[in-house]
Structure formats: C-alpha cells, structure tokens
Design a protein around this motif. Structure first.
Motif, PDB file in Angstrom:
ATOM      1  N   ALA A 220      15.991  -3.604 -20.546  1.00 41.75           N
ATOM      2  CA  ALA A 220      17.121  -2.682 -20.518  1.00 41.75           C
ATOM      3  C   ALA A 220      17.101  -1.943 -19.194  1.00 41.75           C
ATOM      4  O   ALA A 220      16.077  -1.904 -18.497  1.00 41.75           O
ATOM      5  CB  ALA A 220      17.039  -1.694 -21.690  1.00 41.75           C
ATOM      6  N   LEU A 221      18.228  -1.352 -18.836  1.00 40.84           N
ATOM      7  CA  LEU A 221      18.352  -0.655 -17.564  1.00 40.84           C
ATOM      8  C   LEU A 221      18.509   0.842 -17.809  1.00 40.84           C
ATOM      9  O   LEU A 221      19.344   1.260 -18.605  1.00 40.84           O
ATOM     10  CB  LEU A 221      19.566  -1.178 -16.793  1.00 40.84           C
ATOM     11  N   LYS A 222      17.681   1.616 -17.135  1.00 38.09           N
ATOM     12  CA  LYS A 222      17.831   3.070 -17.159  1.00 38.09           C
ATOM     13  C   LYS A 222      18.558   3.463 -15.883  1.00 38.09           C
ATOM     14  O   LYS A 222      18.098   3.136 -14.782  1.00 38.09           O
ATOM     15  CB  LYS A 222      16.465   3.752 -17.224  1.00 38.09           C
ATOM     16  N   TRP A 223      19.683   4.156 -16.010  1.00 37.44           N
ATOM     17  CA  TRP A 223      20.456   4.523 -14.831  1.00 37.44           C
ATOM     18  C   TRP A 223      19.623   5.434 -13.949  1.00 37.44           C
ATOM     19  O   TRP A 223      18.942   6.332 -14.423  1.00 37.44           O
ATOM     20  CB  TRP A 223      21.736   5.245 -15.269  1.00 37.44           C
ATOM     21  N   PRO A 224      19.637   5.237 -12.607  1.00 40.13           N
ATOM     22  CA  PRO A 224      20.409   4.202 -11.920  1.00 40.13           C
ATOM     23  C   PRO A 224      19.622   2.953 -11.558  1.00 40.13           C
ATOM     24  O   PRO A 224      20.211   1.964 -11.171  1.00 40.13           O
ATOM     25  CB  PRO A 224      20.824   4.931 -10.641  1.00 40.13           C
ATOM     26  N   ASN A 225      18.287   2.982 -11.681  1.00 35.62           N
ATOM     27  CA  ASN A 225      17.570   1.883 -11.028  1.00 35.62           C
ATOM     28  C   ASN A 225      16.261   1.457 -11.669  1.00 35.62           C
ATOM     29  O   ASN A 225      15.447   0.813 -11.023  1.00 35.62           O
ATOM     30  CB  ASN A 225      17.265   2.272  -9.569  1.00 35.62           C
ATOM     31  N   ASP A 226      16.035   1.797 -12.926  1.00 39.82           N
ATOM     32  CA  ASP A 226      14.774   1.437 -13.571  1.00 39.82           C
ATOM     33  C   ASP A 226      14.968   0.285 -14.545  1.00 39.82           C
ATOM     34  O   ASP A 226      15.994   0.199 -15.241  1.00 39.82           O
ATOM     35  CB  ASP A 226      14.181   2.627 -14.335  1.00 39.82           C
TER      36      ASP A 226
ATOM     37  N   SER B  29       0.815  -1.217   0.000  1.00 45.22           N
ATOM     38  CA  SER B  29       0.000   0.000   0.000  1.00 45.22           C
ATOM     39  C   SER B  29       0.843   1.259   0.000  1.00 45.22           C
ATOM     40  O   SER B  29       0.371   2.342  -0.356  1.00 45.22           O
ATOM     41  CB  SER B  29      -0.930   0.010   1.217  1.00 45.22           C
ATOM     42  N   SER B  30       2.110   1.120   0.411  1.00 45.38           N
ATOM     43  CA  SER B  30       2.998   2.295   0.479  1.00 45.38           C
ATOM     44  C   SER B  30       4.358   1.972  -0.112  1.00 45.38           C
ATOM     45  O   SER B  30       5.394   2.392   0.408  1.00 45.38           O
ATOM     46  CB  SER B  30       3.160   2.757   1.935  1.00 45.38           C
ATOM     47  N   GLY B  31       4.368   1.196  -1.192  1.00 46.08           N
ATOM     48  CA  GLY B  31       5.629   0.879  -1.844  1.00 46.08           C
ATOM     49  C   GLY B  31       6.308   2.151  -2.314  1.00 46.08           C
ATOM     50  O   GLY B  31       5.657   3.080  -2.799  1.00 46.08           O
ATOM     51  N   ARG B  32       7.641   2.201  -2.153  1.00 50.04           N
ATOM     52  CA  ARG B  32       8.366   3.423  -2.460  1.00 50.04           C
ATOM     53  C   ARG B  32       9.437   3.188  -3.514  1.00 50.04           C
ATOM     54  O   ARG B  32      10.085   2.160  -3.539  1.00 50.04           O
ATOM     55  CB  ARG B  32       9.050   3.970  -1.198  1.00 50.04           C
ATOM     56  N   GLY B  33       9.577   4.190  -4.380  1.00 41.86           N
ATOM     57  CA  GLY B  33      10.678   4.219  -5.313  1.00 41.86           C
ATOM     58  C   GLY B  33      11.644   5.308  -4.898  1.00 41.86           C
ATOM     59  O   GLY B  33      11.571   5.844  -3.794  1.00 41.86           O
ATOM     60  N   ARG B  34      12.553   5.645  -5.799  1.00 42.70           N
ATOM     61  CA  ARG B  34      13.475   6.737  -5.506  1.00 42.70           C
ATOM     62  C   ARG B  34      12.698   8.040  -5.378  1.00 42.70           C
ATOM     63  O   ARG B  34      11.615   8.208  -5.910  1.00 42.70           O
ATOM     64  CB  ARG B  34      14.504   6.871  -6.626  1.00 42.70           C
TER      65      ARG B  34
ATOM     66  N   GLY C 189      15.229  -3.173  -2.308  1.00 43.40           N
ATOM     67  CA  GLY C 189      13.858  -3.491  -2.672  1.00 43.40           C
ATOM     68  C   GLY C 189      13.683  -3.487  -4.178  1.00 43.40           C
ATOM     69  O   GLY C 189      14.296  -2.686  -4.895  1.00 43.40           O
ATOM     70  N   VAL C 190      12.832  -4.396  -4.653  1.00 46.93           N
ATOM     71  CA  VAL C 190      12.569  -4.536  -6.092  1.00 46.93           C
ATOM     72  C   VAL C 190      11.066  -4.578  -6.310  1.00 46.93           C
ATOM     73  O   VAL C 190      10.341  -5.284  -5.603  1.00 46.93           O
ATOM     74  CB  VAL C 190      13.217  -5.826  -6.654  1.00 46.93           C
ATOM     75  N   GLY C 191      10.608  -3.827  -7.294  1.00 48.84           N
ATOM     76  CA  GLY C 191       9.215  -3.901  -7.718  1.00 48.84           C
ATOM     77  C   GLY C 191       9.166  -4.133  -9.215  1.00 48.84           C
ATOM     78  O   GLY C 191       9.827  -3.418  -9.980  1.00 48.84           O
ATOM     79  N   ILE C 192       8.421  -5.156  -9.641  1.00 51.90           N
ATOM     80  CA  ILE C 192       8.326  -5.501 -11.067  1.00 51.90           C
ATOM     81  C   ILE C 192       6.858  -5.700 -11.421  1.00 51.90           C
ATOM     82  O   ILE C 192       6.167  -6.523 -10.805  1.00 51.90           O
ATOM     83  CB  ILE C 192       9.100  -6.796 -11.393  1.00 51.90           C
TER      84      ILE C 192
ATOM     85  N   GLY D 111       9.792  -1.761 -13.901  1.00 52.74           N
ATOM     86  CA  GLY D 111      10.314  -2.126 -12.586  1.00 52.74           C
ATOM     87  C   GLY D 111      11.256  -1.078 -12.055  1.00 52.74           C
ATOM     88  O   GLY D 111      11.741  -0.211 -12.794  1.00 52.74           O
ATOM     89  N   GLY D 112      11.496  -1.157 -10.750  1.00 53.55           N
ATOM     90  CA  GLY D 112      12.403  -0.224 -10.109  1.00 53.55           C
ATOM     91  C   GLY D 112      13.088  -0.857  -8.919  1.00 53.55           C
ATOM     92  O   GLY D 112      12.644  -1.894  -8.399  1.00 53.55           O
ATOM     93  N   ILE D 113      14.169  -0.227  -8.484  1.00 56.11           N
ATOM     94  CA  ILE D 113      15.003  -0.747  -7.398  1.00 56.11           C
ATOM     95  C   ILE D 113      15.288   0.392  -6.419  1.00 56.11           C
ATOM     96  O   ILE D 113      15.540   1.526  -6.837  1.00 56.11           O
ATOM     97  CB  ILE D 113      16.327  -1.307  -7.965  1.00 56.11           C
ATOM     98  N   LEU D 114      15.241   0.066  -5.134  1.00 57.45           N
ATOM     99  CA  LEU D 114      15.534   1.059  -4.101  1.00 57.45           C
ATOM    100  C   LEU D 114      16.415   0.425  -3.037  1.00 57.45           C
ATOM    101  O   LEU D 114      16.038  -0.581  -2.430  1.00 57.45           O
ATOM    102  CB  LEU D 114      14.239   1.571  -3.457  1.00 57.45           C
ATOM    103  N   ALA D 115      17.600   1.004  -2.809  1.00 56.90           N
ATOM    104  CA  ALA D 115      18.525   0.503  -1.782  1.00 56.90           C
ATOM    105  C   ALA D 115      18.550   1.471  -0.611  1.00 56.90           C
ATOM    106  O   ALA D 115      18.610   2.685  -0.805  1.00 56.90           O
ATOM    107  CB  ALA D 115      19.925   0.335  -2.359  1.00 56.90           C
ATOM    108  N   GLU D 116      18.518   0.929   0.609  1.00 56.94           N
ATOM    109  CA  GLU D 116      18.527   1.739   1.820  1.00 56.94           C
ATOM    110  C   GLU D 116      19.452   1.109   2.852  1.00 56.94           C
ATOM    111  O   GLU D 116      19.471  -0.112   3.007  1.00 56.94           O
ATOM    112  CB  GLU D 116      17.114   1.836   2.411  1.00 56.94           C
ATOM    113  N   ARG D 117      20.184   1.947   3.577  1.00 59.85           N
ATOM    114  CA  ARG D 117      21.026   1.448   4.657  1.00 59.85           C
ATOM    115  C   ARG D 117      20.151   0.974   5.812  1.00 59.85           C
ATOM    116  O   ARG D 117      19.115   1.561   6.120  1.00 59.85           O
ATOM    117  CB  ARG D 117      21.963   2.549   5.152  1.00 59.85           C
ATOM    118  N   ALA D 118      20.590  -0.098   6.452  1.00 58.31           N
ATOM    119  CA  ALA D 118      19.913  -0.617   7.638  1.00 58.31           C
ATOM    120  C   ALA D 118      20.975  -0.720   8.728  1.00 58.31           C
ATOM    121  O   ALA D 118      21.667  -1.730   8.842  1.00 58.31           O
ATOM    122  CB  ALA D 118      19.273  -1.976   7.362  1.00 58.31           C
ATOM    123  N   GLY D 119      21.135   0.345   9.496  1.00 61.78           N
ATOM    124  CA  GLY D 119      22.202   0.370  10.468  1.00 61.78           C
ATOM    125  C   GLY D 119      23.533   0.641   9.795  1.00 61.78           C
ATOM    126  O   GLY D 119      23.606   1.147   8.673  1.00 61.78           O
TER     127      GLY D 119
END
Length: 285
Positions: free
Chosen positions: A130-136, A72-77, A164-167, A149-157
C-alpha cells in the motif's frame, strides 16, 4: 562511488547475491525504450546525489539508472537517513526529463513512482503493498502496517528530475533500523531475488511514465490519479499533517486532488489540501 574489495566479509553473504548488471542491461535497455543505461556500483553515499551531479554536469541523459548495493548516506524526505546492510535491498535512482509536461504536473512523479513500485512488486514478489502519501511503501508484517520503502524526487537543473527509490528486501527483524520498519521478506514475499524484482519495478515505471507522458501529464487521462487513490492507505484515515513552520492539521484524508495533494476534511468542515509535510496515521485502516 567507492569500490570495495570482493573479499570483504560484508560481501560474502550467500543469501544476498550481487545484482547482475549485464543481465539487467540485457533485459531492460532496448531501442526505443526509456532505459538508456544501468550502472550498478558496490557502494556510494547516495545514488540520488550522484545522479543529480552527473545530470547537472551533462554526463547523464534521460533513462539513466544508477543502482547501489550499499548506500552510506541514503536520504529520504526531510533529509532522513536510509541505511541498510549491503545487498539487503534495492537502492536506485533514475533520471527523467519530462519535456513538454507542465512543471505544475511534475509533482505527480513521486506518486507515479509509488504506483509503479507497488505494481511491480505485487507482480514479482507476490506482496500486497500500500502507499502512504506522499512517498512511502507499506507492507503488513504480523498484522501490523510497516514501512518497507520510500521515494525521493529532486530537480536536476531546469528540465530534469531524479527519482530515488529504496526498498527493504531481505532485512531480518534484528536488522531493521527502527522497529516500525519492514521488508518484503518479513511480509512473506514469494521471491526475494533482487534481479527480477528490479526488472519488474523498472518495467512498471517505464509503463506508467510512458502513459503519463502520452496524456500530457494529466493524472486523470493517464489513470494515475484513480490508481494511486485505489492503493493509498492514507485515504479514509484520520491523520495529522505536520507542516513546515511547526504547524499541524488534523483531519480525515478524503481525496488526492488534481495536483497530487492530499485533501484533509477538518472537524470544522473545511477541506484543506496539503502539498508538503509529514503525515501521521492516527488510527488503523
């Protein structure tokens, strides 16, 4: 994470069967492998937020995978929302702990994930991506380039990263959040069965992550930089980089440098690396 009644009408679409968590664990979790546990939930706000919270609380270890049938609250960049009908796509996050890899090289993780996703989907769905820089992740629908699709990286500590990946898998044209979006089905995928698609993507991610770690995070020695550049639709294009602080740069995307940054050649002859920002393709490939 919110459980839902199995009789809910939104869950009765026979064209979109649920993922089989037990089968996924049997196929992916093994001694000596990266994936330690795979949890599939019916609905949550954001798999990234949930897994970051678990990691920070010490309740998840490297190789944890959290998959949601609906977010319900998926996030992209840039905090953009990612929404899709239940069971219409693959929405998951993985926890990685690249111990021993210089933090300066962690910026390659979302690009590595993009390569892994594109490789896995090519094998399992027969879709040219194909990949669109940086994460699509881009697919072609009716001769038009669209984001699927998209990709989101986050630090955890201090020492962990959640990727995270959404396709979009089976979204129909009338279900797309915006006209410029796409899905594997609309791109002519040979298979939209999400179980083998997810297995293929996670196996590909395990392979690329292992290769990158063995090379000490070196994008050249691991083959990551070359492979990403080969599959990057942004290179060779005229683009506009919309940067923090309401600044923008227009130029030709000519390279991906050793830090994973996009290098733009501007009209005044300067090559300028871009490490963060929104990229707009200004002309067709």
């Amino acid at each position: 994470m919110t459980p839902r009644d199995a009789s809910d009408d939104r869950w009765s679409d026979l064209d979109r069967p649920p993922l089989n968590g037990d089968a996924l664990r049997r196929g992916l979790v093994r001694e000596g492998g990266l994936w330690r546990g795979i949890d599939v939930v019916r609905a949550t706000g954001s798999t990234n937020s949930d897994l970051v919270a678990l990691a920070v609380a010490g309740k998840a270890q490297e190789g944890a995978v959290l998959v949601a049938e609906e977010q319900s609250s998926g996030r992209g960049r840039l905090d953009r929302l990612w929404t899709a009908p239940p069971r219409s796509g693959l929405f998951f996050s993985v926890l990685l702990r690249p111990a021993g890899i210089p933090v300066a090289r962690w910026g390659w993780l979302p690009l590595l994930t993009g390569v892994a996703v594109a490789t896995g989907l090519s094998r399992a769905a027969g879709v040219d991506t194909a990949l669109k820089w940086p994460n699509d992740l881009l697919v072609t629908v009716g001769g038009e380039e669209r984001k699927a699709g998209g990709i989101l990286a986050e630090r955890a500590g201090e020492d962990m990263v959640v990727v995270g990946v959404g396709i979009n898998v089976t979204l129909r044209q009338d279900e797309l959040p915006v006209p410029q979006a796409g899905s594997l089905a609309l791109a002519g995928a040979t298979s939209t069965d999400r179980d083998p698609l997810l297995r293929a993507v996670l196996r590909s991610l395990e392979e690329w992550y292992g290769r990158w770690r063995e090379a000490g995070g070196d994008p050249v020695a691991s083959g990551l930089q070359e492979t990403y550049a080969a599959g990057c639709a942004t290179l060779g294009r005229a683009v506009r980089a919309e940067l923090p602080g309401d600044r923008s740069i227009v130029g030709e995307a000519v390279a991906i440098d050793g830090d994973g940054r996009l290098v733009l050649a501007t009209e005044n002859g300067v090559q300028e690396p871009v490490g963060a920002g929104d990229i707009v393709h200004l002309r067709p490939a």
